[in-house]
Design an enzyme around this catalytic site. Structure first.
Site, PDB file in Angstrom:
ATOM      1  N   ASP A  84      14.700  -4.348   4.698  1.00 33.55           N
ATOM      2  CA  ASP A  84      13.717  -3.452   4.618  1.00 33.55           C
ATOM      3  C   ASP A  84      13.303  -3.078   3.167  1.00 33.55           C
ATOM      4  O   ASP A  84      13.919  -3.406   2.236  1.00 33.55           O
ATOM      5  CB  ASP A  84      14.369  -2.044   5.227  1.00 33.55           C
ATOM      6  CG  ASP A  84      13.116  -0.973   5.030  1.00 33.55           C
ATOM      7  OD1 ASP A  84      12.169  -1.213   5.230  1.00 33.55           O
ATOM      8  OD2 ASP A  84      13.677   0.330   4.920  1.00 33.55           O
ATOM      9  N   HIS A  85      11.689  -3.174   3.022  1.00 35.64           N
ATOM     10  CA  HIS A  85      11.267  -2.946   1.509  1.00 35.64           C
ATOM     11  C   HIS A  85      11.840  -3.912   0.468  1.00 35.64           C
ATOM     12  O   HIS A  85      12.421  -3.721  -0.581  1.00 35.64           O
ATOM     13  CB  HIS A  85      11.177  -1.812   1.077  1.00 35.64           C
ATOM     14  CG  HIS A  85      10.369  -0.813   1.833  1.00 35.64           C
ATOM     15  ND1 HIS A  85       9.155  -0.630   1.506  1.00 35.64           N
ATOM     16  CD2 HIS A  85      10.661   0.046   2.669  1.00 35.64           C
ATOM     17  CE1 HIS A  85       8.560   0.153   2.576  1.00 35.64           C
ATOM     18  NE2 HIS A  85       9.631   0.481   3.156  1.00 35.64           N
ATOM     19  N   ASP A 105       8.004  -6.637   0.389  1.00 33.72           N
ATOM     20  CA  ASP A 105       6.960  -5.367   0.096  1.00 33.72           C
ATOM     21  C   ASP A 105       6.087  -5.807  -1.096  1.00 33.72           C
ATOM     22  O   ASP A 105       6.836  -5.393  -2.284  1.00 33.72           O
ATOM     23  CB  ASP A 105       7.802  -4.104  -0.282  1.00 33.72           C
ATOM     24  CG  ASP A 105       7.111  -2.992  -0.488  1.00 33.72           C
ATOM     25  OD1 ASP A 105       6.034  -3.186  -0.859  1.00 33.72           O
ATOM     26  OD2 ASP A 105       7.524  -1.832  -0.601  1.00 33.72           O
ATOM     27  N   GLU A 135       3.366  -5.725   3.594  1.00 38.38           N
ATOM     28  CA  GLU A 135       2.758  -4.297   3.531  1.00 38.38           C
ATOM     29  C   GLU A 135       1.593  -4.401   2.787  1.00 38.38           C
ATOM     30  O   GLU A 135       1.530  -5.043   1.781  1.00 38.38           O
ATOM     31  CB  GLU A 135       3.926  -3.442   2.841  1.00 38.38           C
ATOM     32  CG  GLU A 135       3.554  -2.012   2.705  1.00 38.38           C
ATOM     33  CD  GLU A 135       4.469  -0.985   1.967  1.00 38.38           C
ATOM     34  OE1 GLU A 135       5.557  -1.384   2.341  1.00 38.38           O
ATOM     35  OE2 GLU A 135       3.929  -0.056   1.216  1.00 38.38           O
ATOM     36  N   HIS A 177       7.633   8.382   3.598  1.00 43.16           N
ATOM     37  CA  HIS A 177       9.316   8.189   3.939  1.00 43.16           C
ATOM     38  C   HIS A 177       9.861   9.637   3.802  1.00 43.16           C
ATOM     39  O   HIS A 177       9.479  10.320   2.822  1.00 43.16           O
ATOM     40  CB  HIS A 177       9.767   7.102   2.817  1.00 43.16           C
ATOM     41  CG  HIS A 177       9.438   5.865   3.317  1.00 43.16           C
ATOM     42  ND1 HIS A 177       9.001   4.898   2.099  1.00 43.16           N
ATOM     43  CD2 HIS A 177       9.800   5.015   4.149  1.00 43.16           C
ATOM     44  CE1 HIS A 177       8.860   3.835   2.824  1.00 43.16           C
ATOM     45  NE2 HIS A 177       9.212   3.868   3.903  1.00 43.16           N
ATOM     46  N   HIS A 207       5.987   2.817   9.059  1.00 37.50           N
ATOM     47  CA  HIS A 207       7.031   3.088   8.223  1.00 37.50           C
ATOM     48  C   HIS A 207       7.084   4.849   8.302  1.00 37.50           C
ATOM     49  O   HIS A 207       6.239   5.517   8.749  1.00 37.50           O
ATOM     50  CB  HIS A 207       6.947   2.883   6.828  1.00 37.50           C
ATOM     51  CG  HIS A 207       7.436   1.334   6.824  1.00 37.50           C
ATOM     52  ND1 HIS A 207       8.675   1.117   5.896  1.00 37.50           N
ATOM     53  CD2 HIS A 207       6.785   0.284   7.229  1.00 37.50           C
ATOM     54  CE1 HIS A 207       8.676  -0.307   6.061  1.00 37.50           C
ATOM     55  NE2 HIS A 207       7.599  -0.693   6.732  1.00 37.50           N
ATOM     56  N   GLY A 209       9.252   7.193  10.189  1.00 36.90           N
ATOM     57  CA  GLY A 209       9.312   7.601  11.411  1.00 36.90           C
ATOM     58  C   GLY A 209       9.957   8.929  11.619  1.00 36.90           C
ATOM     59  O   GLY A 209       9.887   9.351  12.634  1.00 36.90           O
TER      60      GLY A 209
HETATM   61  P1  13P Z   1      12.248   7.762   7.234  1.00 41.39           P
HETATM   62  O1  13P Z   1      13.385   7.605   6.403  1.00 41.39           O
HETATM   63  O2  13P Z   1      11.292   8.433   7.015  1.00 41.39           O
HETATM   64  O3  13P Z   1      12.542   7.593   8.612  1.00 41.39           O
HETATM   65  O4  13P Z   1      11.433   6.211   6.777  1.00 41.39           O
HETATM   66  C1  13P Z   1      12.293   4.872   7.257  1.00 41.39           C
HETATM   67  C2  13P Z   1      11.451   3.812   6.619  1.00 41.39           C
HETATM   68  O5  13P Z   1      10.317   3.803   6.680  1.00 41.39           O
HETATM   69  C3  13P Z   1      12.240   2.818   6.269  1.00 41.39           C
HETATM   70  O6  13P Z   1      11.166   1.846   5.726  1.00 41.39           O
END
Ligand code: 13P
Length: 287
Positions: A84-85, A105, A135, A177, A207, A209
């Site tokens: 992730d990222h 990212d 992204e 986020h 992202h 969520g």
């Molecule tokens: P949240 O922490 O807001 O659920 O976002 C998670 C996210 O987008 C990880 O890349």
């Protein structure tokens, strides 16, 4: 066995539902995510941030743990292990460690450099059968106590990056986020619509969520979002369940201090949160 996220996301986009990316932080998190996916017969993407990777002692440890757990728990639904990222270096570390998917990212690079690095990673991922997320437009969030406003991506830049051959595209549409501020303006559906029109079949990624109202999630899915990332909500559920357990004093009586008991309420809370999200995203029964 781990799979790339390509097939599950192509199916999700065509079937108008979304696959959840749930970020993992430790063994309990991973076990909760895998068991819930299996119980719900849903595909799942396990997200690992660079920080979480370090916390778990490195990406190799994570990849070995996830692969072994899939085998030991007899998990048969499609599971992708995704960075992730990721930074440019982080992407290469995960490729080497045996992840099946990465996010580069490059949103903070000038667009030319983002394109150049993305192109290179597209080639490597193709050779390895991995999926790649790119992204465009930064996603807001809390930094030094100030919650930044989610930026909206330029649809033409999205088209440019999408044409490089990435598997899925995360575009900022006002999403943030973590927790959303009181005065949040909501998602920009005009931006999302414009991006989807230009990028066609490309699965789009949302992202942040946590805390997006259900009606906005559903509308985003109807406009081409096929992957939704959730992290904070599972962390909050885990922390709250653990706090409650400790306050009730169960950890002090009998064998309640046993970590297998102490961490269990949090484990169950993560499972319940993931199941709820899978219901909302429509991925149950889609494995
Ligand atoms: P949240 O922490 O807001 O659920 O976002 C998670 C996210 O987008 C990880 O890349």
């Amino acid at each position: 066995m781990l799979v790339s996220a390509k097939e599950m996301l192509t199916k999700a986009k065509a079937g108008k539902y979304a696959v959840g990316q749930f970020n993992i932080n430790n063994l309990e998190w991973t076990k909760a995510a895998l068991l819930t996916a299996q119980e719900c017969n849903s595909p799942i993407i396990l997200g690992v941030s660079e920080g979480a990777g370090k916390y778990m002692t490195g990406f190799k440890t994570v990849a070995s743990m996830v692969k072994a757990m899939i085998e030991e728990l007899n998990i048969t639904v499609p599971v992708a292990l995704h960075l992730d990222h990721g930074t440019y270096d982080g992407c290469y570390k995960c490729i080497e460690a045996g992840f099946s998917s990465i996010m580069f990212d490059g949103s903070h690079y000038p667009i030319e450099e983002n394109i150049e690095k993305t192109k290179e990673l597209v080639k490597v991922c193709e050779e390895k059968g991995m999926s790649l997320e790119a992204e465009v437009g930064s996603i807001g969030g809390e930094e030094d106590g100030v919650i930044g406003k989610g930026e909206c991506a330029d649809p033409n830049e999205c088209k440019m990056i999408s044409d490089l051959g990435v598997t899925m595209l995360a575009a900022g549409i006002g999403n943030i986020h973590g927790k959303y501020p009181e005065n949040w303006e909501g998602l920009s559906f005009e931006t999302l619509d414009a991006i989807q029109q230009l990028t066609g079949d490309m699965p789009l990624v949302l992202h942040g969520g946590t805390g997006i109202p259900a009606d906005m999630i559903k509308k985003a899915i109807s406009l081409g979002v096929a992957k939704i990332n959730v992290n904070t909500e599972c962390q909050l559920a885990f922390a709250e369940a653990t706090r409650k357990y400790i306050e009730e004093g169960k950890d002090l009586s009998g064998k309640g201090f046993d970590p297998r008991k102490l961490l269990n309420p949090g484990f169950e809370a993560i499972k319940a949160t993931i199941k709820e999200k899978m219901e909302l995203f429509g991925s149950i029964g889609k494995a």
